[in-house]
Each structure stands twice: as C-alpha cells, then as structure tokens.
Design an enzyme around this catalytic site. Structure first.
Site, PDB file in Angstrom:
ATOM      1  N   GLU A  64       0.861  -1.192   0.000  1.00  0.00           N
ATOM      2  CA  GLU A  64       0.000   0.000   0.000  1.00  0.00           C
ATOM      3  C   GLU A  64       0.887   1.229   0.000  1.00  0.00           C
ATOM      4  O   GLU A  64       1.973   1.223   0.590  1.00  0.00           O
ATOM      5  CB  GLU A  64      -0.901   0.011   1.236  1.00  0.00           C
ATOM      6  CG  GLU A  64      -1.753   1.282   1.309  1.00  0.00           C
ATOM      7  CD  GLU A  64      -2.868   1.254   2.344  1.00  0.00           C
ATOM      8  OE1 GLU A  64      -2.799   0.439   3.283  1.00  0.00           O
ATOM      9  OE2 GLU A  64      -3.804   2.064   2.212  1.00  0.00           O
ATOM     10  N   CYS A 261      -6.520   0.991   2.703  1.00  0.00           N
ATOM     11  CA  CYS A 261      -7.538   2.055   2.718  1.00  0.00           C
ATOM     12  C   CYS A 261      -7.449   2.997   1.527  1.00  0.00           C
ATOM     13  O   CYS A 261      -8.436   3.655   1.200  1.00  0.00           O
ATOM     14  CB  CYS A 261      -7.426   2.860   4.005  1.00  0.00           C
ATOM     15  SG  CYS A 261      -7.952   1.947   5.452  1.00  0.00           S
ATOM     16  N   ASN A 392     -11.961  -3.172   0.050  1.00  0.00           N
ATOM     17  CA  ASN A 392     -10.793  -3.441   0.888  1.00  0.00           C
ATOM     18  C   ASN A 392     -11.231  -4.007   2.229  1.00  0.00           C
ATOM     19  O   ASN A 392     -11.332  -5.212   2.389  1.00  0.00           O
ATOM     20  CB  ASN A 392      -9.961  -2.168   1.071  1.00  0.00           C
ATOM     21  CG  ASN A 392      -8.892  -2.335   2.123  1.00  0.00           C
ATOM     22  OD1 ASN A 392      -8.186  -3.345   2.105  1.00  0.00           O
ATOM     23  ND2 ASN A 392      -8.786  -1.405   3.049  1.00  0.00           N
ATOM     24  N   GLU A 393     -11.521  -3.118   3.151  1.00  0.00           N
ATOM     25  CA  GLU A 393     -11.848  -3.570   4.508  1.00  0.00           C
ATOM     26  C   GLU A 393     -13.259  -3.090   4.816  1.00  0.00           C
ATOM     27  O   GLU A 393     -13.517  -2.552   5.884  1.00  0.00           O
ATOM     28  CB  GLU A 393     -10.824  -2.946   5.468  1.00  0.00           C
ATOM     29  CG  GLU A 393     -10.609  -3.678   6.745  1.00  0.00           C
ATOM     30  CD  GLU A 393      -9.609  -2.946   7.644  1.00  0.00           C
ATOM     31  OE1 GLU A 393      -9.757  -1.718   7.829  1.00  0.00           O
ATOM     32  OE2 GLU A 393      -8.699  -3.600   8.163  1.00  0.00           O
TER      33      GLU A 393
HETATM   34  O1  AHR Z   1      -2.364  -1.632   6.896  1.00  0.00           O
HETATM   35  C1  AHR Z   1      -2.849  -0.389   7.273  1.00  0.00           C
HETATM   36  C2  AHR Z   1      -4.362  -0.288   7.122  1.00  0.00           C
HETATM   37  O2  AHR Z   1      -4.987  -1.170   7.996  1.00  0.00           O
HETATM   38  C3  AHR Z   1      -4.903  -0.669   5.774  1.00  0.00           C
HETATM   39  O3  AHR Z   1      -4.833   0.365   4.867  1.00  0.00           O
HETATM   40  C4  AHR Z   1      -6.325  -1.001   6.088  1.00  0.00           C
HETATM   41  O4  AHR Z   1      -6.861  -1.942   5.194  1.00  0.00           O
HETATM   42  C5  AHR Z   1      -6.282  -1.484   7.513  1.00  0.00           C
HETATM   43  O5  AHR Z   1      -7.204  -0.836   8.297  1.00  0.00           O
END
Ligand code: AHR
Length: 673
Positions: A64, A261, A392-393
């Site tokens: 990322e 994120c 993603n999350e």
């Molecule tokens: O790894 C850091 C962050 O943690 C990532 O961007 C996100 O997916 C998670 O909350």
C-alpha cells in the site's frame, strides 16, 4: 536440579575412596551422560502421510502507498511535487535568488489539460548563471549515491531566444555532488521533453536539486523529474532496487496492491481508479494521499499519489518477482473510518465496469481493445490475472449489497475467476460475524480476514483454523501484524516478541493450508521519517532498507513453503501452545525435502525428540532465529540483529533431538531418501 544432586553424590563417593583418579574419571563420565537433558516431548511427524496441498499463493505481500511506500518509497522519483499539482503548488520547491518583479514565478492552469493542469512559468531578465533558480527538497531530502547515474528530465515550452538550465545536486553540507546543463531552444506553443544524464561524485542522504536559469524571456516548465539509473531491472523511471530486492528475496506467492484504505479513499472522489494510473505519466492525475492527514499525531502534508507507479507497473512487478497479482478494487464505498460515502446501487455500473475491464486489460489477447492497451504499454503477453479483491476492509449490509452486484457481473463473464471478499476490520465481533455468515451464504471464494492484535492474541489463536469448515470458502489472512502496544499507536515496535508470536500463529495457518490459501503481513514499507503507521515489515531511509524480525519470519515461511502439509503431533494433538511450543511441517515434493518449523515461545531451553514415520533421511540443515531479549529490534545500524542464522542439527535417522533455545524459531530442512 539433576546437576546439583549429581555433584552431591560425587563428593560423598570420592571422600573415602583409595583409587580416586579412576573413580573420578568414571563418575565424571556418568555425570556427563546423566547431565544431558532428556527430551521433554516427542513430536511425531507422519512424513509418509502428506495431506493437504499448500497453495503456491500461501505466503505473499501486501503493498500500500502508506508510510511513503510508493511516492518517496519504491517509486524512485526523487523530485517531490514534480508537476506542481500538490494543494500548495510550490510545496517542496524553493526559489533561489531574488526575483526581479512579483510575477517572475507564477503557477498557471491549463483548463484543457484536466489531468495535469498546472505548470510553472518563469520570467527571466537577462539572467546570468547562478542569479535565479528553483530548488527541490525531495522526499525528506534526496538519497544520492557516488558513482551512480541520474536522469534529469522536464517538459518545457518557450519562445524567443534559447535558454540554459544548470542542474546541480547539493549535499546537506552544501557540497556540489553532481551537475549537468541543458540548452533549451524555442518550441512555439508545443511542449517538449528534454533530458540530461550525469553521474554523482559523492554520496548524500539528504541532497537537494537546484536548477539555475540563464537567458532572457519566458520559460514554462512541468514534470521536472530526477531518477537514479540503478533502479530495479535498470528500468528508466522505475523502482528503488534495494526495496524491491527485499520483496523478491521473500519469493512471495502473491502481491496485493494498491492497498489498503487508499483503495477506498477518504471519499469516492479520492478513491483509487486504476484506469487513471496507466499510460504517459504526465497524464496520470495526481490525488492527495489518504494518509496525508489521517492521523493528527502523524501528519504528512506533503503526501500525494502521483501514480507514476500505476497498475501496469504493479502487474509488471508481480511478474518480475514471480508473484500472483492480487489487485483490490473499490466497490462503491469510501473508507468507513472517513466519509463512508456510498455510490448508490443505481450508480454502481462504472465501478463494476472497472473490475471487468481490469480483467480484460490483464488477460485479453493483444488484438482486443484492452489487450491492445496493455501491449501499447510494452506487454503484449497477458498477465494471467486469476483473482481480485472487491472492496478493501469494507463492512455492513451496504458492502454485501454491492459485493453481490460485482460478483454476479464478474462470474457471468469469468466463471472461474476468484473474488476476495472483505470480512471487515476485525477477526471477531458483530461486524465479523455478520459478514462471515453472509459471505458463506454466498459461497464466497476467498474471505479476507484482518488481525491487528497483541502478541498474546497470536499465541492464543494458533488453533483458529483447526475447526473452520474444510470444503467451503477459503481464507486469506490479508492483513496482520502483532501490535506491541495497540493498533495505530505510535509506540508499536517491530520487536522480537511480535515476530515470534506471528511465527507461532503462522504454524497454525500452515497446518490449515487446506483452508488458509493466502496470508500477508501489513503494512509492508515505512520510511523512517515519513511513516504514519507502525509496525511495518521493512523500514527504509533515503539510501538504505532493512527487514525487521517480522520480515525474517515471513521470509522463512515463504522460502520454506513446501507443497503438502504433513501432520506433526505431540501426544496425538497438534502442537499449538503446549509448553509454549508451536510446530508445523510441510513436504516439498519438488525437492523431496521435509520442512519442520518449531517455535519455542517460552524462556527456557527445550530438548525435544522428533520421530519421522516411514521415511529414510539424508542431510539436514537448520536456520534459527533467536534472542533472549523479547524487545530486540533490527535497525539501520544493526539490520540483522534478529535474523535467521545457520545452525547445526544432528539428523542421522528418523528419530533425532532438537534443541530449541528459549524464544526461538527453528526451520529444519531434511532431505528424504
Ligand atoms: O495496513 C494499514 C491499514 O490497515 C490498511 O490500509 C487497512 O486496510 C487497515 O485498516
């Protein structure tokens, strides 16, 4: 205890004996034999009964653009704000000398050039060399290496007489450590690219680049760039080789990109859109990085995404390091920790189309529309994309609604294509339970679980997957890292304790490779002066990079992946915490080697017996990571403080002993005959 008793007996026996020397010798031998620790436990390895397949994707990496991971990190561009598109147009730049009039340095906006509208206009008044110029500070300075070549380039436009640029690199102590010049001739209304190449004559951690102007009249400039020539695979405008090498050394099974994120964005306007990241770099529209102002305690106001490193480069990187590409796409939801903005279901088509087009871009032949685009970028052959993350999350019913729409469209066109699905932020709790239930009802291909937890959680959860359904959705441990303090605390450290607890947990992932098909630590990179989130797998400054103890744990698992799981038990139970021991075993059918991994998470040394069933053994090697200090760290000064060391083990037959020092992780490779 045994030692003390032996010494007491020895004194008693020798007091009244006439043949002291002989007796002393015999008793010494007896003491030595009895002092050798008896194995405490017997591990049984059913080496002749290999079970589940270990997927080639099992151990991978999560990339990322966080902590200056891409811009200021693996993307080797040294100029910060090269196109003047940061919110503050001259951020990273300084004016050298004294402008003669107010309007000598202006930022102009080309309204017809929406992806990169701004440029710098400089008015010269018969300036001599050294009187007026601009200077770029780089990302926390520029790391410059003696003897290395540098490529300077810019887009420019000018009319009237020729002008000359003098480019110089200046170290933090003010020494000129590299220089070049460029004669620019009139272009009329056209923008032209001009480049020059030079070699640095000294090394500096925090150099800056000055550009001095000579001549008279107006000059327009954009995309002012400086790249080192020693990039990964020596690609011009490429990636930082030392950082990529650390990834390649891990032999990762997959690379997840571009996050995290940043896929979601603070709001939908700032989500990651892959189509805007391919093609000529001057047409890739920059956006503010979501991590720029995420944490008040770690603000990074100069953090933007230039997308010089875009989806084509990610696919190419995956291919370079032999990893399956795993792109993650926005599912019509902005980050739920931020705006939580949603694309309404009726507006979801462009998002879904992006996903379908990405598969076509990666896989279609080079005469099709998207295949042609890929070929035009220099890669006629397909990238063989097999999977993609949708969201993603993300969490909640809004996620499931959107996911179902994506899944239907993707599966209709590509029935065998695998989709990675989010189970939210945590590995338990209401959010997780809801998503886990819904995803399993959907018969989801792969469920992405995230665990940012204390080391104790990792130790206690080594059995997490032992009772997961075997023939249902597969698991991707998509983001995990033991937190020495707490999630998003600036005090988290990449200590040996965190790495050791991850190793213990990973034996549980490996044992359950029929369910867990993929896993990756997160985040991957952090710049020592530009980070927002810790802990991180690899730390860098402008010139150096090092792997943390956690990196070496990941690497040991990955380079010792094997192809089949082999049962290893203690008293007919899996080894997952008894007497602080954790173990897993795999067989590498390609090399016919058995690979045993043992974690001793306790402080005391243990000697255990290992019994292999039904096989004949050949040579054995062992690598051990160990430190008595659970707080031990690696650093730029001591990058391999806690790292695997070659150790000796005596394996002469199917039963042998393994000494495990306190707080150790051992990996034994045994050649089978
Ligand atoms: O790894 C850091 C962050 O943690 C990532 O961007 C996100 O997916 C998670 O909350």
């Amino acid at each position: 205890m045994i030692m003390k008793k032996n010494i007491a007996t020895f004194n008693l026996l020798t007091e009244n004996l006439r043949f002291k020397p002989v007796v002393i010798l015999l008793i010494t031998i007896w003491i030595s034999i009895s002092a050798i620790a008896q194995p405490s436990h017997t591990f049984v390895v059913q080496a002749d009964k290999p079970g589940a397949t270990v997927q080639p994707t099992m151990w991978g990496v999560f990339f990322e653009d966080i902590n200056l991971g891409a811009d200021g990190g693996i993307y080797a561009e040294l100029v910060k704000n090269r196109s003047f598109e940061f919110t503050k147009a001259l951020m990273g730049w300084n004016i050298l000398g004294k402008p003669q009039t107010e309007g000598d340095f202006t930022i102009l906006n080309r309204s017809d050039h929406t992806s990169n509208p701004r440029f710098l206009r400089v008015l010269l008044h018969n300036n001599a060399k050294g009187s007026i110029g601009i200077s770029n500070e780089g990302f926390r300075g520029m790391g410059i290496k003696k003897g290395n070549g540098y490529d300077f380039s810019l887009l420019y436009r000018l009319s009237g007489a020729n002008k000359k640029l003098y480019i110089e690199l200046v170290s933090e102590s003010g020494e000129r450590i590299g220089e070049s010049s460029l004669e620019l001739s009139p272009t009329g209304d056209e923008w032209k690219k001009q480049a020059s190449h030079f070699v640095a004559n000294a090394t500096a951690m925090k150099a800056r680049m000055n550009i001095w102007f000579e001549g008279d009249g107006m000059i327009d400039m954009d995309m002012i760039s400086l790249f080192p020539q020693d990039t990964w695979k020596k690609r011009p405008g490429g990636m930082r080789a030392d950082m990529i090498q650390l990834l390649a050394d891990m032999k990762p099974g997959f690379i997840r990109f571009p996050g995290g994120c940043i896929v979601e964005g603070f709001d939908l306007e700032h989500r990651y859109q892959w189509k805007k990241t391919i093609g000529p770099i001057e047409e890739r529209q920059l956006i503010i990085n979501r991590w720029n102002n995420e944490f008040a305690h770690r603000p990074t106001p100069d953090y933007f995404q230039t997308f010089g490193l875009g989806f084509f480069e990610y696919f190419q990187l995956a291919e370079d390091i032999g990893a399956e590409p795993l792109p993650i796409l926005n599912c019509g939801m902005a980050c739920q920790f931020n705006s939580a903005e949603l694309a309404s279901l009726s507006d979801l088509d462009p998002y879904v189309q992006d996903a379908l087009d990405l598969i076509a871009f990666a896989n279609d032949d080079s005469v099709s529309h998207w295949g042609k685009v890929r070929a035009s970028l220099g890669h006629p052959a397909p990238f063989h994309l097999k999977m993609m993350g949708v969201g993603n999350e993300n969490w909640g019913p809004q996620y499931i609604e959107r996911l179902k729409i994506f899944t239907k469209a993707i599966k209709a066109k590509y029935p065998d294509f695998k989709i990675v699905n989010s189970s939210g932020t945590d590995p338990s709790g209401e959010r997780f339970d809801y998503l886990n239930t819904e995803l399993r009802l959907m018969n989801a291909d792969i469920i992405d679980e995230h665990y940012y937890r204390k080391p104790e959680w990792f130790l206690a959860n080594a059995r997490r997957y032992d009772h997961y359904p075997r023939n249902a959705s597969k698991i991707f441990g998509g983001e995990y890292a033991a937190q020495s303090d707490r999630t998003v605390s600036v005090n988290n450290k990449n200590s040996w304790l965190t790495a050791l607890s991850e190793a213990a947990f990973m034996t549980g992932l490996e044992r359950n490779a029929d369910v867990v098909n993929m896993a990756s630590y997160a985040p991957l990179f952090a710049h020592e002066e530009g980070w927002q989130w810790t802990p991180d797998l690899i730390w860098v400054n402008n010139l150096q990079s090092y792997g943390t103890p956690n990196y070496y744990v990941q690497k040991l698992f990955s380079v010792n992946k094997g192809t089949r799981v082999v049962p290893i038990t203690l008293n007919n139970d899996v080894i997952a915490g008894q007497d602080s021991l954790y173990a897993s075993t795999v067989l590498d059918t390609k090399t016919n080697e058995l690979i045993i991994k043992v974690v001793n998470a306790g402080s005391k040394k243990q000697t255990n017996s290992i019994q292999l069933t039904g096989v004949k053994v050949g040579t054995a090697t062992m690598y051990v990571m160990q430190s008595k200090d659970l707080e031990a760290l690696n650093s730029f000064a001591s990058p391999e403080n806690v790292s695997p060391k070659l150790s000796s083990i005596d394996v002469r037959g199917p039963t042998f002993t393994l000494d495990s020092e306190g707080y150790s992780f051992s990996v034994i490779r045994i050649k089978l005959k």
